[in-house]
Write an enzyme that holds these catalytic residues in place. Sequence first.
Site, PDB file in Angstrom:
ATOM      1  N   GLU A  17       0.836  -1.209   0.000  1.00 45.30           N
ATOM      2  CA  GLU A  17       0.000   0.000   0.000  1.00 45.30           C
ATOM      3  C   GLU A  17       0.866   1.252   0.000  1.00 45.30           C
ATOM      4  O   GLU A  17       1.858   1.330   0.739  1.00 45.30           O
ATOM      5  CB  GLU A  17      -0.887  -0.041   1.245  1.00 45.30           C
ATOM      6  CG  GLU A  17      -2.302   0.381   1.010  1.00 45.30           C
ATOM      7  CD  GLU A  17      -3.050  -0.502   0.019  1.00 45.30           C
ATOM      8  OE1 GLU A  17      -3.076  -0.154  -1.182  1.00 45.30           O
ATOM      9  OE2 GLU A  17      -3.597  -1.525   0.454  1.00 45.30           O
ATOM     10  N   THR A  71       2.772   2.132  -2.210  1.00 47.31           N
ATOM     11  CA  THR A  71       4.080   1.833  -2.810  1.00 47.31           C
ATOM     12  C   THR A  71       4.054   2.056  -4.317  1.00 47.31           C
ATOM     13  O   THR A  71       5.101   2.173  -4.935  1.00 47.31           O
ATOM     14  CB  THR A  71       4.475   0.361  -2.542  1.00 47.31           C
ATOM     15  OG1 THR A  71       3.316  -0.444  -2.738  1.00 47.31           O
ATOM     16  CG2 THR A  71       4.987   0.166  -1.138  1.00 47.31           C
ATOM     17  N   ASP A  72       2.854   2.121  -4.911  1.00 43.65           N
ATOM     18  CA  ASP A  72       2.833   2.212  -6.393  1.00 43.65           C
ATOM     19  C   ASP A  72       3.429   3.526  -6.894  1.00 43.65           C
ATOM     20  O   ASP A  72       4.304   3.530  -7.758  1.00 43.65           O
ATOM     21  CB  ASP A  72       1.441   1.925  -6.986  1.00 43.65           C
ATOM     22  CG  ASP A  72       0.327   2.875  -6.594  1.00 43.65           C
ATOM     23  OD1 ASP A  72       0.536   3.703  -5.680  1.00 43.65           O
ATOM     24  OD2 ASP A  72      -0.765   2.789  -7.208  1.00 43.65           O
ATOM     25  N   GLY A 122     -13.566   2.202  -1.563  1.00 38.22           N
ATOM     26  CA  GLY A 122     -12.133   1.934  -1.565  1.00 38.22           C
ATOM     27  C   GLY A 122     -11.805   0.678  -2.370  1.00 38.22           C
ATOM     28  O   GLY A 122     -10.696   0.160  -2.306  1.00 38.22           O
ATOM     29  N   LEU A 123     -12.788   0.165  -3.127  1.00 37.47           N
ATOM     30  CA  LEU A 123     -12.539  -1.030  -3.940  1.00 37.47           C
ATOM     31  C   LEU A 123     -12.346  -0.659  -5.406  1.00 37.47           C
ATOM     32  O   LEU A 123     -12.497  -1.478  -6.300  1.00 37.47           O
ATOM     33  CB  LEU A 123     -13.695  -2.032  -3.782  1.00 37.47           C
ATOM     34  CG  LEU A 123     -13.937  -2.537  -2.364  1.00 37.47           C
ATOM     35  CD1 LEU A 123     -15.154  -3.443  -2.314  1.00 37.47           C
ATOM     36  CD2 LEU A 123     -12.719  -3.282  -1.818  1.00 37.47           C
ATOM     37  N   SER A 124     -12.050   0.621  -5.640  1.00 43.03           N
ATOM     38  CA  SER A 124     -11.673   1.080  -6.968  1.00 43.03           C
ATOM     39  C   SER A 124     -12.799   1.161  -7.986  1.00 43.03           C
ATOM     40  O   SER A 124     -12.634   0.759  -9.136  1.00 43.03           O
ATOM     41  CB  SER A 124     -10.598   0.154  -7.527  1.00 43.03           C
ATOM     42  OG  SER A 124      -9.428   0.836  -7.609  1.00 43.03           O
ATOM     43  N   SER A 171     -13.760   3.850  -9.262  1.00 41.79           N
ATOM     44  CA  SER A 171     -13.410   4.847 -10.271  1.00 41.79           C
ATOM     45  C   SER A 171     -12.533   4.240 -11.364  1.00 41.79           C
ATOM     46  O   SER A 171     -12.771   4.474 -12.552  1.00 41.79           O
ATOM     47  CB  SER A 171     -12.737   6.061  -9.642  1.00 41.79           C
ATOM     48  OG  SER A 171     -11.698   5.665  -8.806  1.00 41.79           O
ATOM     49  N   ASP A 184      -4.499   0.602  -9.557  1.00 44.60           N
ATOM     50  CA  ASP A 184      -5.919   0.280  -9.710  1.00 44.60           C
ATOM     51  C   ASP A 184      -6.295   0.043 -11.173  1.00 44.60           C
ATOM     52  O   ASP A 184      -7.013  -0.896 -11.503  1.00 44.60           O
ATOM     53  CB  ASP A 184      -6.789   1.397  -9.118  1.00 44.60           C
ATOM     54  CG  ASP A 184      -6.490   1.623  -7.647  1.00 44.60           C
ATOM     55  OD1 ASP A 184      -5.825   0.761  -7.038  1.00 44.60           O
ATOM     56  OD2 ASP A 184      -6.907   2.655  -7.115  1.00 44.60           O
ATOM     57  N   TYR A 206      -3.851  12.229   0.742  1.00 43.51           N
ATOM     58  CA  TYR A 206      -3.173  11.316  -0.181  1.00 43.51           C
ATOM     59  C   TYR A 206      -2.031  12.058  -0.873  1.00 43.51           C
ATOM     60  O   TYR A 206      -0.892  11.588  -0.901  1.00 43.51           O
ATOM     61  CB  TYR A 206      -4.187  10.808  -1.211  1.00 43.51           C
ATOM     62  CG  TYR A 206      -3.647   9.788  -2.193  1.00 43.51           C
ATOM     63  CD1 TYR A 206      -3.689   8.433  -1.914  1.00 43.51           C
ATOM     64  CD2 TYR A 206      -3.099  10.186  -3.412  1.00 43.51           C
ATOM     65  CE1 TYR A 206      -3.204   7.494  -2.821  1.00 43.51           C
ATOM     66  CE2 TYR A 206      -2.612   9.258  -4.323  1.00 43.51           C
ATOM     67  CZ  TYR A 206      -2.671   7.914  -4.019  1.00 43.51           C
ATOM     68  OH  TYR A 206      -2.180   6.997  -4.923  1.00 43.51           O
TER      69      TYR A 206
HETATM   70  C1  GLA Z   1      -5.386   4.411  -4.139  1.00 52.70           C
HETATM   71  C2  GLA Z   1      -4.651   4.781  -5.435  1.00 52.70           C
HETATM   72  C3  GLA Z   1      -3.586   3.740  -5.784  1.00 52.70           C
HETATM   73  C4  GLA Z   1      -2.674   3.456  -4.579  1.00 52.70           C
HETATM   74  C5  GLA Z   1      -3.496   3.198  -3.326  1.00 52.70           C
HETATM   75  C6  GLA Z   1      -2.638   3.089  -2.089  1.00 52.70           C
HETATM   76  O1  GLA Z   1      -6.127   3.254  -4.330  1.00 52.70           O
HETATM   77  O2  GLA Z   1      -5.570   4.872  -6.499  1.00 52.70           O
HETATM   78  O3  GLA Z   1      -2.854   4.171  -6.897  1.00 52.70           O
HETATM   79  O4  GLA Z   1      -1.761   4.497  -4.392  1.00 52.70           O
HETATM   80  O5  GLA Z   1      -4.456   4.221  -3.092  1.00 52.70           O
HETATM   81  O6  GLA Z   1      -1.835   1.972  -2.161  1.00 52.70           O
END
Ligand code: GLA
Length: 391
Positions: free
Chosen positions: A32, A34-35, A122-124, A126, A170, A222
Site C-alpha cells: 500500500e 508503494t505504487d 475503496g474497492l476502486s 473509479s 488500480d 493522499y
Molecule cells: C489508491 C490509489 C492507488 C494506490 C493506493 C494506495 O487506491 O488509487 O494508486 O496508491 O491508493 O496503495
Amino acid sequence: MQNSLIPLFRKVYDSSPEVLSQAPGRINIIGEHTDYNLGYVLPAALNLKNACLVSRRQDDKVRLWTENLKQKDEFSLHQIAFSEENKWVNYIRGIFWVLEEEGCDLQGIDGLIWGDIPLESGLSTSAALEVSMVHGLNTLFNLDFPPLKMVELARKAENEFVGVQCGIMDQFISVFGQENKAVFLDCETLDTKLVPFRLKEEGLQVVVYETGVRRELAGSEYNRRRSESSQALEILRKIGVKKYKDATQDILEKLKDEMDDAVFRRARHVISENARVKKAVRAMEKDDFNLLGDLLFRSHESLRDDYEVSCPELDLLYETGKKFPACYGARLTGAGFGGSGIALVKNQEVTAFKQELLENAKNKGFVQPRFYEVEVGEGAGSRFLDLEELR
Ligand code: GLA
C-alpha cells in the site's frame, strides 16, 4: 441485473447497443502506498465490476445514463468540461478527454453504465469506471490500443482530468487481473508475475469489511503522503540511493537526523512494505497463509503508525482480527482514511467473525459496517454484441 441491461438500454435510448464492456474493482492484498513510490504491489481483481453498453451516434453528442445513480449526463465531444456537481461523470468525461488528446477519431455515443462494486468503498469503483469505458470505446471505434496503453490512458484521465494523483495499481489490475490469481507488479518496470491465490483449497475466504466512512480527507492527505515520501527519497538520493526499491532500513536509519520525523516514518513504511510484498509472494506460492496473514497484520501496523492513513474503524478490523483465532490476517486496503479493509478468515468462522465486528463497531458507536465475501475475478474485456443477444 446484467441480463436486463440490453432491454434497459433500449428503453433509455430507443435503439440497440453495439458493444458490451466490463472492468472489475480490486482488493490490494499487500503493497500500500508503494505504487507511486515505484515499488511493489500485489492486488487482485474482484468478481465485482462495472459494465457499459455503448453505441455510436452520427453526431458529436455523448449521452450517458447510470443505472446505479439514476442520473444522466450529456456533453459534446468538442466541449469536455469538468463537472463540479456530478463526480461520476468526470471519470467518463476524462476518458473522452484523453482520447481526444490522443487524436482519436471519435463520434458521439449513447452509453449505459451499471456496476455492482459498492460506491466510494475503496474497492476502486473509479478505475473500473474508467477502464470499462476506455475498453468499450477501444472496441466500438476500432482504436486498437493494446491493454497497457488502456491502463495508461485511464490513469491519465484520473490524474489530469479528475485531478487525483493516484499511482498505476488500480487501473493496471482492472485491465490485467486474472481469476484466482494476484498480480505481483513492479511499478517501476511494470514487470508482472501471476501469483496463485488458492484460498478455496485452504478453506479460506477473503472478507471485505466496508467501514462506511467516506474518504473525504483522502484527496488532500493522499497528495500530502506522496509529497512526504518523495521528500524522503530526495534525501536518500544525496547518498546515492536512487529509488525506494534499493533502500534498506539500515540506510534510512543513518539519515534519520536529516529528516523530519513524519517524513522519516513515511519512508520507513515504504521500505518495509516493499519487503513485505516480496515475502507475501513467496508465502502465497507456498500456500503459507499463516505467514501471509502475519504480513497483512504487519502491513496494517505500518500504515497506521508510520504512514498514518488508518482510522479507528479500520483499526477495529485489525484489532478484532488479531484476537480472533480463525482470522489469519487483516489490514486496510487501498488508500485508507476510511473505505475498506480485508481479512483472511476460515470459511466456517466467517459468520462469527462478522458478528464479532458488528458488535465491536456498535459498542464503539461506529457506523454499521458492511461485508462482502468476494472472489478473485477476471480483468476487463469488451466485445461487439451478437445478433442472438440483441434479438
Ligand atoms: C489508491 C490509489 C492507488 C494506490 C493506493 C494506495 O487506491 O488509487 O494508486 O496508491 O491508493 O496503495
